[in-house]
Design an enzyme around this catalytic site. Sequence first.
Site, PDB file in Angstrom:
ATOM      1  N   HIS A 110      37.278  46.711  47.079  1.00 27.70           N
ATOM      2  CA  HIS A 110      38.179  45.126  46.124  1.00 27.70           C
ATOM      3  C   HIS A 110      39.598  44.805  46.842  1.00 27.70           C
ATOM      4  O   HIS A 110      40.212  43.936  47.347  1.00 27.70           O
ATOM      5  CB  HIS A 110      37.818  43.987  45.209  1.00 27.70           C
ATOM      6  CG  HIS A 110      36.209  43.753  44.942  1.00 27.70           C
ATOM      7  ND1 HIS A 110      35.127  44.253  44.089  1.00 27.70           N
ATOM      8  CD2 HIS A 110      35.019  42.879  45.957  1.00 27.70           C
ATOM      9  CE1 HIS A 110      33.870  44.090  43.774  1.00 27.70           C
ATOM     10  NE2 HIS A 110      34.287  42.989  45.312  1.00 27.70           N
TER      11      HIS A 110
ATOM     12  N   SER B 112      29.927  46.690  43.607  1.00 30.61           N
ATOM     13  CA  SER B 112      29.234  46.547  42.039  1.00 30.61           C
ATOM     14  C   SER B 112      28.475  46.926  42.032  1.00 30.61           C
ATOM     15  O   SER B 112      27.985  47.700  40.610  1.00 30.61           O
ATOM     16  CB  SER B 112      30.236  45.090  42.591  1.00 30.61           C
ATOM     17  OG  SER B 112      31.483  44.743  42.715  1.00 30.61           O
TER      18      SER B 112
END
Length: 286
Positions: free
Chosen positions: A37, A193
Site C-alpha cells: 500500500h 493484508s
Amino acid sequence: MKIVSSVAAMQRLALKWRRAGTRVALVPTMGYLHDGHLSLVKRARQAVGQAGLVVASIYINPTQFGPKEDLAKYPRDLPRDTQLCQTAGVDVLFTPDNAEMYPGKAEGAYSTFVVEESLAQGMEGASRPTHFCGVTTVVAKLFNLVLPEVAVFGQKDYQQAAVLQRMTEDLNFPIKLIIAPTLRADDGLALSSRNQYLNAEERAQATILFHALEASKLAVKSKPVAAARLKADLQEFLTAAPLARLDYLEFFDPLTLQPVSKVQRGHQMALAVFFGKTRLIDNARL
Ligand code: PAF
C-alpha cells in the site's frame, strides 16, 4: 495529515481543490496497510508532485464480500494505519463508515450499483460472484467523492485493475489509473493484508503461488505449451504444498482476460489458492 470521515466533508474539500486547480491522487484501500500500500502512496505522490494532494481512503467495503467471506474478521488497525499514512506523506485520510457510504442500505434506501459485465466474469468473478459489483460500486463512489485526476491500484489484483480500467473508460470518469507492481516478501510471497491469517506452516507453504508463477514462466520461455498440459503439471507441482487447495488457475490474454488454449510468453497467469479458510491470489506476465 487531515482525517475526514464524512462523505459531505470529503466532497466539499474535493470541490474546493477542483476550483483551486489542485492536482489530486487517490489511493483506495481497505486498511491494514503494508509496504505494498505504501508503494501505491509513493506512486501517487510521484504522479501529482509536491504541490498536489495525495488522498488515501480506508474503507472495508461490505458490498464486495460474499455472505460466507471474511468481512467480520477482516484485519483492522486504524491507529497504526493512520500513523503509517502520516509517515508516508498522505495529505488526507478518508475513513468513512457504512452509514456514510451506504446510508439506509438495510432498509432498502440505498439501491444503486455499478456492474461491469465482461472482464468481471471469470476467475475472481466466478469464485466470488458479487465481488466485482461491490468493487466497481465503491470505487465509482470514491471517484465522485474525491474527484482525483489519478488513482493508484495494485497489480496483485490484476483482474480488479482491468475491471476498474474498463469501468473508468465506460463511465467516462476523467481519471487516469496507475497500476503499480506487486511487492513481495523476500521469499516471493505477494504482500497482502490477508497473509496475517496464515499460521507458520501455512505461511511457509504459501510461497507455492510465487513458485508456480516462476515455474510457468520457465515452462513457456522457449516454446508455447498447451494450457491443459501446463495446468495438469502445475496441479502436480502444487502437491509440494500439502496445505494448499487450488481454487483456480488460469492462463489468459492480458488485455481481454480471455483464456488461451496455448500458453506463450506475454500471456498472463493468475491463480487463487486456499490455505484453510484463507484465500490468496497472485498473478504474473509470462
Ligand atoms: O483492492 C482493494 O483493497 C479494494 O478492492 C478496493 C479497491 C480498495 C475497493 O474496496
